[in-house]
Write an enzyme that holds these catalytic residues in place. Structure first.
Site, short mmCIF file in Angstrom:
data_model
loop_
_atom_site.label_atom_id
_atom_site.label_comp_id
_atom_site.label_asym_id
_atom_site.label_seq_id
_atom_site.Cartn_x
_atom_site.Cartn_y
_atom_site.Cartn_z
CE1 TYR A 87 11.63 33.04 -2.38
CE2 TYR A 87 11.62 30.59 -2.31
CZ TYR A 87 11.69 31.60 -3.05
OH TYR A 87 11.15 31.68 -4.13
CE LYS A 134 -0.48 0.08 4.95
NZ LYS A 134 -1.29 -0.06 5.83
#
Length: 820
Positions: free
Chosen positions: A715, A491
Site C-alpha cells: 500500500y 496477567k
C-alpha cells in the site's frame, strides 16, 4: 517395573531400614507422578532448589509408604505402616541401586555420549532394532546424574538389549554415570561447545566424556573429528579395545564415498570390509546424515546384512523431541505426540496428560503400537493396565491390532480400523471440555485428527517452550532462600503466552501465588481448575462480589477500595478474607503513602474481616544501575512502613518488593516472597542473566514472486525496488501484532538462518519480505523473533520494550505449547 524388597534395597544402598520388609515395584522421585502408591518407593532427592523431604507428608497422604531419606521426618513413627531407609545421600543411593540393577543383566548395552545427536541416535537405534530385539532405552533425554539411574532401572528380565545416553556438564560427573550404564558398546557422536562453560577446553571435555567407555569392548566414532580421534589413540585405556570408525575424508572402517541429496532423501554410499554398500534415509540435513551413519555402522557391527539395514534406514522416522499442547475446539486441549508410539513414550505422554487440570475429562486417542517386540496380547494388556492406572476416562483406538485387543480396556472405549474410518464415523462435536492426547505412529497420519480438533489453523503461530519456563523458574529459585515464596505474574494473558496453560504449569511446579491484572483473568483461571491463591492486582469495585465468589484475593491500594471490599464481605457473609496491601515507596502509581500508615492500621484493626496476607510495593527502576540509589531509598521506605504495620498485628504477614530484575540484582531484599514476571518468560530486564528463550513468533512463506526494478510493493507504493527482486508474502500483519513501524526496511526477519528485510508497508493480515539473496521456497518458516533472533533486538528496532511486543500479539495467533 522393579522387583526388590525394602530390606534388599537397604542393603544395596548401605542404608538403615526403619520399618518392614515390603515388595517394591515402582520408583518415584517426583511426588506428582504416582502410578501405584503401595508398591512405590520415593527417593527424597535434595537438589539446588528442591528438597524431596518436603513432600513426604503429601506422599504419605496419597498412600505412598516407602521412602529413602537422608533425614528422618520428625516424629517419623507417627507415619503408621511407613518404611524409611536412612542414607547419607539420596542421590548417591539412587545411583548405587541403579549400578547394582545394571549388574544383574549380562546383555549388550550401548552407551552414547557427545555434544549433539545422542537422543536421535538412541531413538533411531531403537526404531531399527526393536523388532529384532527386546530393547530398553533412556526415556526422552534422560542423560543426567538423576536421569541415567532412572533409565537403567527400567531394565527387566524381558529385555535383551539396552541403549542409554549420558550427558555431563562438568568434570568428574562421568565417573558416577559410567558404572551405572557400564556399556559394552560405546558411541561418541561428536564434540561441540554445548555445556562448555565448566571445561577448560574441548580436549578436557572429550577426556571426561570418553570415561564412559573405559570398560567397553567396542567404541564407534567419526574419525573426522580430529580431537576425538587423537584422544582415543593416545589414551591407554583404549589400547586393547575394538575401535570402529567412519569417515567422509580419510581411511576408516566405514568409508563414506558419496552422499547424494535429492527430493528430501539422501542416498549414502560407502565401503565396508572392501565391499560397496548404500542406504537411503528420508532426511537431507547434515546432522541427520551423521546420526544415521552412526546407526548404520553399529548395525554392521551387530552383523545385520545390508539389505535388512537399508530397509530399516529408509523407514527411519522423525524423532518427536517434544509434546505439543494446543487449544482445541469446544473448550478442549489437544496434546499432539503423533510421531511415534511405544509403551515407554506412551507412559511419558500420559504423565503430561494427567498434569493438565483445565478439564476434568482425559481422552486418549491411540494408534496401533508398531515399535514393540512384545507379544500382541501381552502388549495391549500392559497398555490397558497403564491407561487404568493413569485414570484415563476414554480411549479411542485406531488400527486393526489395537481393535483386536479392545477387550483389555475396561473404560469408555471406541475402536476404528483406520484414521480415515475414525474421521468418517466420529463427530468432532463429541469432544467437549476434554484434555485429548493424540499418540500415534507416523503411518496413521494423526495430523489429520489434530487439524479437525484444533481451534485455530492460522499459519502464524507463537510457540511457547514450557521446558524453558521451567528452567527459568529454576534459575530464579536458585537466587532465593529455600523458604522464600514466589508469586508468578500471569496477567495480560501471561505476557502474551497464554492463561491456563502457563498457570497449570506453574501450579505443577509448586508456585505459591499467581497474580492476574483483572477479575476476569482470575475467573478464567478458576474455570480451568487452577486452585492456587490468585491475587488481583487491579481490582475494580464493581467486581468484588465475583472475586469473593471465585476465591480471588484483592490488592488494596487506597481507603476507598478498602472500605468497598469490607462492605462486599459483609454482603457475602464472609467473616475473614485475605487481602494484599499495596504501598507507594516512590513509584507514585498507586498505593498507600507513609502519611497514610496510621489511618491504615486503624481501619484494618477496625475491620476484623480483612486479614493482611501480604504487604508489597513496586520498584520503579530496579533494572537500571543509574537509579540504584533511588532503589535503595525504596527499600528503606518499605522496611520502615511494613515494620510499623506488622508490629500492630499478631499474625504472620508476607512482604514482597522484588520483581524479576530485583531478584537478579538485589536478592538480599527478598523478604518472605518475590514477584516473578518477565524473567519467567525468558527476558532479563537488567540483561544480567542468561535466561532461556521461551517464545518464538513464526509464520510461513505463502507466495514468492519476482518483481522488477522500480516497481513498488504494498500500500502507498512505499516499497520501491532498487533492483530486480524476489519478494515473499507472509500471512502476518498488524492485526496479528506485527507493528506497522517495522515497515519499509525498519524490521527484518529470519528465513533459513538469513535476515530478510520487510519491504513496503505492513498490511492488516499480510507482510512482504525481500528474499532476493536467500535460497527459500514457499512453505519455508519465517521467524519474527525467537532463540536465534531475540525479541530484545526487535524491541530495539521499535524503540520499545519486549513487554509491549509480547502482550501485543493478537489472540488470533495460535499458541502452541511444547514440552520436551
Amino acid at each position: 517395573m522393579l522387583n526388590y524388597f525394602t530390606k534388599n534395597i537397604s542393603n544395596i544402598i548401605k542404608g538403615q531400614l526403619f520399618g518392614e520388609n515390603k515388595l517394591i515395584k515402582y520408583l518415584l522421585i517426583d511426588s506428582r507422578n504416582i502410578i501405584s502408591a503401595p508398591d512405590s518407593i520415593f527417593f527424597a532427592i535434595v537438589g539446588e532448589n528442591n528438597n524431596g523431604h518436603n513432600f513426604i507428608a503429601d506422599l504419605y497422604k496419597n498412600d505412598v509408604l516407602n521412602f529413602v531419606v537422608s533425614k528422618l521426618p520428625k516424629n517419623y513413627k507417627k507415619y503408621i505402616n511407613a518404611n524409611f531407609i536412612l542414607v547419607n545421600n539420596t542421590l548417591t543411593a539412587l545411583q548405587k541401586l541403579a549400578e547394582f540393577h545394571r549388574n544383574q543383566f549380562n546383555i549388550p548395552v550401548v552407551g552414547i555420549t557427545g555434544s549433539n545427536g545422542k537422543t536421535i541416535i538412541k531413538e533411531w537405534l531403537f526404531q531399527a532394532l526393536d523388532k529384532d530385539k527386546k530393547v530398553i532405552r533412556s526415556p526422552k533425554s534422560y542423560n543426567s546424574q538423576v536421569g541415567v539411574p532412572l533409565s537403567v532401572l527400567l531394565l527387566d528380565k524381558s529385555c535383551d538389549f539396552g541403549i542409554f545416553e549420558a550427558g555431563i556438564s562438568k568434570p568428574q560427573e562421568m565417573e558416577k554415570i559410567q558404572p551405572i550404564i557400564n556399556p559394552t558398546i560405546g558411541i561418541f557422536t561428536n564434540i561441540g561447545d554445548a555445556h562448555q562453560e565448566n571445561f577448560i577446553d574441548l580436549n578436557q571435555k572429550i577426556k571426561e566424556k570418553i570415561k564412559l567407555f573405559y570398560n567397553s569392548n567396542t567404541i564407534i566414532y567419526r574419525k573426522d573429528y580430529k580431537l576425538i580421534d587423537e584422544q582415543f589413540n593416545s589414551n591407554t585405556h583404549f589400547s586393547n579395545k575394538q575401535i570402529i570408525t567412519w569417515s567422509t575424508k580419510q581411511n576408516a572402517d566405514l568409508q563414506i564415498t558419496n552422499i547424494n541429496k535429492k527430493n528430501n532423501h539422501s542416498l549414502i554410499s560407502a565401503k565396508y570390509k572392501n565391499k560397496n554398500y548404500s542406504i537411503e534415509i528420508p532426511f537431507i540435513d547434515d546432522a541427520s546424515i551423521e546420526n544415521a551413519i552412526h546407526v548404520w555402522l553399529l548395525m554392521f557391527f551387530l552383523d545385520f546384512d545390508n539389505k535388512n539395514i537399508a530397509d530399516k534406514m529408509l523407514d527411519l522416522s522423525t524423532v518427536a523431541m517434544r509434546l505439543e499442547l494446543k487449544q482445541g475446539i469446544n473448550h478442549c486441549s489437544i496434546i499432539n505426540d503423533s510421531y511415534n508410539s511405544d509403551i515407554q513414550s506412551l507412559t511419558i505422554a500420559l504423565d503430561f496428560l494427567t498434569h493438565q487440570k483445565q478439564n476434568n475429562k482425559n481422552v486418549l486417542i491411540l494408534s496401533d503400537i508398531l515399535q514393540s517386540s512384545f507379544d500382541e496380547k501381552e502388549l495391549y494388556k500392559k497398555v490397558a493396565e497403564l491407561v487404568s492406572k493413569k485414570n484415563i476416562d476414554e480411549i479411542i483406538g485406531i488400527g486393526k491390532t489395537i481393535s483386536r485387543n479392545s477387550n483389555f480396556f475396561n473404560i469408555k472405549k471406541h475402536f476404528f480400523h483406520s484414521t480415515d474410518d475414525f474421521l468418517l464415523n466420529c463427530s468432532k462435536n463429541s469432544f467437549v471440555n476434554s484434555n485429548i492426547l493424540l499418540k500415534g505412529s507416523r503411518k496413521f497420519q494423526f495430523e489429520k485428527i489434530s487439524t479437525i480438533l484444533e481451534k485455530k489453523v492460522h499459519r502464524t503461530v507463537l510457540e511457547i517452550n514450557l521446558n524453558a519456563i521451567e528452567k527459568n523458574l529454576t534459575f530464579f529459585r536458585s537466587k532465593l532462600r529455600p523458604k522464600t515464596k514466589i508469586m508468578a505474574m500471569v496477567k495480560a494473558f501471561s505476557y502474551g503466552s497464554g492463561t491456563y496453560e502457563i498457570a497449570n504449569l506453574l501450579q505443577y511446579q509448586n508456585i505459591d501465588y499467581l497474580a492476574a491484572a483483572y477479575t476476569d483473568e482470575g475467573i478464567q483461571l478458576r474455570k480451568n481448575q487452577i486452585s492456587l491463591p490468585i491475587v488481583i492486582m487491579t481490582p475494580e469495585i464493581h467486581s468484588f462480589n465475583l472475586m469473593i465468589e471465585h476465591n480471588l484475593e484483592p490488592e488494596i491500594y487506597n481507603f476507598r477500595t478498602l472500605q468497598a471490599f469490607h462492605d462486599a464481605l459483609i454482603n457475602n457473609n464472609k467473616k475473614t478474607y485475605p487481602i494484599h496491601i499495596k504501598l507507594d515507596t516512590g513509584m507514585h502509581r498507586s498505593g498507600f503513602e507513609k502519611k497514610d500508615i496510621d489511618k491504615l492500621i486503624y481501619e484494618l484493626k477496625k475491620h476484623k474481616d480483612l486479614k493482611i496476607k501480604s504487604i508489597f510495593s513496586h520498584l520503579a527502576a530496579s533494572d537500571e544501575k543509574i537509579h540504584d540509589e533511588f532503589t535503595q531509598t525504596q527499600f528503606t521506605a518499605f522496611e520502615l512502613m511494613t515494620s510499623e504495620i506488622m508490629s500492630n498485628f499478631d499474625y504472620p504477614i508476607l512482604r514482597h518488593i522484588l520483581n524479576s530484575s530485583g531478584i537478579e540484582r538485589f536478592p538480599e531484599n527478598q523478604y518472605e516472597m518475590v514477584r516473578l514476571g518477565i524473567g519467567l518468560y525468558g527476558i532479563s530486564p537488567s540483561n544480567e542473566s542468561k535466561l532461556l528463550n521461551v517464545s518464538t513468533l513464526k509464520s510461513k512463506i505463502a507466495q514468492i514472486r519476482n518483481v522488477k526494478k522500480n516497481d513498488s510493493v504494498g500500500y502507498g507504493r512505499k516499497g520501491i525496488l532498487k533492483k530486480d527482486s524476489k519478494i515473499a508474502t507472509v500471512p502476518i500483519g498488524y492485526a496479528d501484532g506485527l507493528r506497522r513501524q517495522l515497515s519499509n526496511g525498519v524490521g527484518k526477519v529470519l528465513v533459513n538462518n538469513q535476515f530478510a528485510p520487510i519491504i513496503g508497508n505492513i498490511c492488516m493480515d499480510i507482510s512482504m519480505i525481500d528474499i532476493t539473496d536467500i535460497n527459500a521456497k514457499e512453505g519455508d518458516d519465517v521467524i519474527f523473533f525467537g532463540k536465534d533472533y531475540p525479541i530484545t533486538e526487535l524491541a530495539k528496532q521499535l524503540k520499545t520494550i519486549p513487554y509491549e511486543i509480547l502482550t501485543g500479539i493478537s489472540n488470533r495467533v495460535k499458541r502452541i505449547y511444547f514440552h520436551e
